[in-house]
Scaffold this motif. Structure first.
Motif, PDB file in Angstrom:
ATOM      1  N   CYS A   1       0.871  -1.182   0.000  1.00 44.07           N
ATOM      2  CA  CYS A   1       0.000   0.000   0.000  1.00 44.07           C
ATOM      3  C   CYS A   1       0.907   1.230   0.000  1.00 44.07           C
ATOM      4  O   CYS A   1       1.228   1.777   1.046  1.00 44.07           O
ATOM      5  CB  CYS A   1      -0.909   0.001   1.230  1.00 44.07           C
ATOM      6  SG  CYS A   1      -1.934  -1.458   1.352  1.00 44.07           S
ATOM      7  N   VAL A   2       1.360   1.636  -1.173  1.00 46.16           N
ATOM      8  CA  VAL A   2       2.301   2.739  -1.304  1.00 46.16           C
ATOM      9  C   VAL A   2       1.574   4.067  -1.189  1.00 46.16           C
ATOM     10  O   VAL A   2       0.567   4.290  -1.843  1.00 46.16           O
ATOM     11  CB  VAL A   2       3.039   2.647  -2.659  1.00 46.16           C
ATOM     12  CG1 VAL A   2       3.999   3.802  -2.823  1.00 46.16           C
ATOM     13  CG2 VAL A   2       3.775   1.324  -2.757  1.00 46.16           C
ATOM     14  N   GLY A   3       2.116   4.953  -0.366  1.00 49.86           N
ATOM     15  CA  GLY A   3       1.584   6.295  -0.260  1.00 49.86           C
ATOM     16  C   GLY A   3       0.265   6.388   0.496  1.00 49.86           C
ATOM     17  O   GLY A   3      -0.320   7.443   0.598  1.00 49.86           O
ATOM     18  N   GLU A   4      -0.211   5.281   1.014  1.00 50.31           N
ATOM     19  CA  GLU A   4      -1.475   5.321   1.736  1.00 50.31           C
ATOM     20  C   GLU A   4      -1.201   5.256   3.232  1.00 50.31           C
ATOM     21  O   GLU A   4      -0.332   4.523   3.680  1.00 50.31           O
ATOM     22  CB  GLU A   4      -2.349   4.121   1.354  1.00 50.31           C
ATOM     23  CG  GLU A   4      -2.853   4.157  -0.056  1.00 50.31           C
ATOM     24  CD  GLU A   4      -3.760   2.972  -0.348  1.00 50.31           C
ATOM     25  OE1 GLU A   4      -4.502   2.539   0.559  1.00 50.31           O
ATOM     26  OE2 GLU A   4      -3.697   2.477  -1.472  1.00 50.31           O
ATOM     27  N   ASP A   5      -1.957   5.993   3.981  1.00 48.67           N
ATOM     28  CA  ASP A   5      -1.899   5.910   5.426  1.00 48.67           C
ATOM     29  C   ASP A   5      -3.028   4.972   5.843  1.00 48.67           C
ATOM     30  O   ASP A   5      -4.191   5.364   5.897  1.00 48.67           O
ATOM     31  CB  ASP A   5      -2.061   7.300   6.052  1.00 48.67           C
ATOM     32  CG  ASP A   5      -1.877   7.255   7.549  1.00 48.67           C
ATOM     33  OD1 ASP A   5      -1.201   6.330   8.036  1.00 48.67           O
ATOM     34  OD2 ASP A   5      -2.403   8.142   8.237  1.00 48.67           O
ATOM     35  N   VAL A   6      -2.692   3.710   6.069  1.00 51.57           N
ATOM     36  CA  VAL A   6      -3.696   2.692   6.377  1.00 51.57           C
ATOM     37  C   VAL A   6      -4.021   2.752   7.865  1.00 51.57           C
ATOM     38  O   VAL A   6      -3.131   2.561   8.708  1.00 51.57           O
ATOM     39  CB  VAL A   6      -3.187   1.290   5.983  1.00 51.57           C
ATOM     40  CG1 VAL A   6      -4.214   0.239   6.296  1.00 51.57           C
ATOM     41  CG2 VAL A   6      -2.817   1.256   4.507  1.00 51.57           C
ATOM     42  N   PRO A   7      -5.288   3.005   8.207  1.00 45.94           N
ATOM     43  CA  PRO A   7      -5.651   3.105   9.621  1.00 45.94           C
ATOM     44  C   PRO A   7      -5.569   1.755  10.331  1.00 45.94           C
ATOM     45  O   PRO A   7      -5.705   0.706   9.712  1.00 45.94           O
ATOM     46  CB  PRO A   7      -7.086   3.626   9.594  1.00 45.94           C
ATOM     47  CG  PRO A   7      -7.607   3.268   8.251  1.00 45.94           C
ATOM     48  CD  PRO A   7      -6.423   3.243   7.331  1.00 45.94           C
ATOM     49  N   GLU A   8      -5.363   1.816  11.648  1.00 43.45           N
ATOM     50  CA  GLU A   8      -5.263   0.610  12.476  1.00 43.45           C
ATOM     51  C   GLU A   8      -6.591   0.240  13.129  1.00 43.45           C
ATOM     52  O   GLU A   8      -6.654  -0.718  13.895  1.00 43.45           O
ATOM     53  CB  GLU A   8      -4.221   0.822  13.575  1.00 43.45           C
ATOM     54  CG  GLU A   8      -2.841   1.058  13.072  1.00 43.45           C
ATOM     55  CD  GLU A   8      -1.864   1.377  14.186  1.00 43.45           C
ATOM     56  OE1 GLU A   8      -2.219   1.233  15.377  1.00 43.45           O
ATOM     57  OE2 GLU A   8      -0.730   1.772  13.880  1.00 43.45           O
TER      58      GLU A   8
END
Length: 173
Positions: free
Chosen positions: A116-123
């Motif tokens: 997941c490049v460039g994405e801020d994946v939530p936890e």
């Protein structure tokens, strides 16, 4: 994550089976040449043995990880408990599927290998409307390998009041 193969826990009819107790595991590898089709290249019988304690299961799964050598992807109809924890700690991507076809392995591997490049994946789940939440657990587990689904979801269930949670996942949490 690069994996040279995929381990599929299967029943006598070739359908995914739960990874628990004694089970059969088929190892698929991509062929060489123009077709590069996935083929079952080996068969492994998993048995935790007579020691069904958590420690016994842990040792049996660690032996299985060594037997599978460079394979770091496991497909089953269900996986959980100590066995799941040992697999995740060993770097396995674990997927739950009700149906399995070797043709689906290219898509599964693409999902694993494309970060997941460039994405801020939530936890944790995100609220889209009052009481309505969505959460891509599969992406969160890939982006945060140090966290488990339980670690991500338990705080939400303990604190959030919600009407609906839409969850995308590769296994039943």
């Amino acid at each position: 994550m690069k994996s040279a193969g995929v381990a599929v826990v299967c029943d006598d009819h070739g359908k995914p089976a739960p990874f628990s107790g004694e089970c059969d595991i088929d190892v698929y590898r991509r062929g060489r040449g123009a077709k590069r089709a996935w083929k079952c290249v080996t068969h492994v019988r998993f048995s935790p043995g007579p020691d069904q304690s958590g420690e016994g299961v842990r040792r049996a799964v660690e032996r299985l990880v060594r037997d599978l050598e460079d394979v770091r992807v496991l497909v089953a109809s269900g996986a959980g408990g100590v066995a799941y924890a040992v697999l995740r700690r060993a770097g396995f991507a674990v997927f739950e599927m009700a149906e399995f076809f070797p043709d689906c392995l290219d898509e599964l591997m693409r999902e694993i290998e494309e970060p997941c490049v460039g994405e801020d994946v939530p936890e944790s789940p995100a609220e889209t409307a009052p009481g309505f939440y969505v959460f891509d657990l599969a992406a969160a587990l890939a982006a945060h390998p140090d966290l488990s689904s339980k670690m991500m979801l338990r705080p939400f269930f303990d604190k959030a009041r919600f009407c609906k949670l839409e969850l995308r996942c590769g296994h039943v949490p």
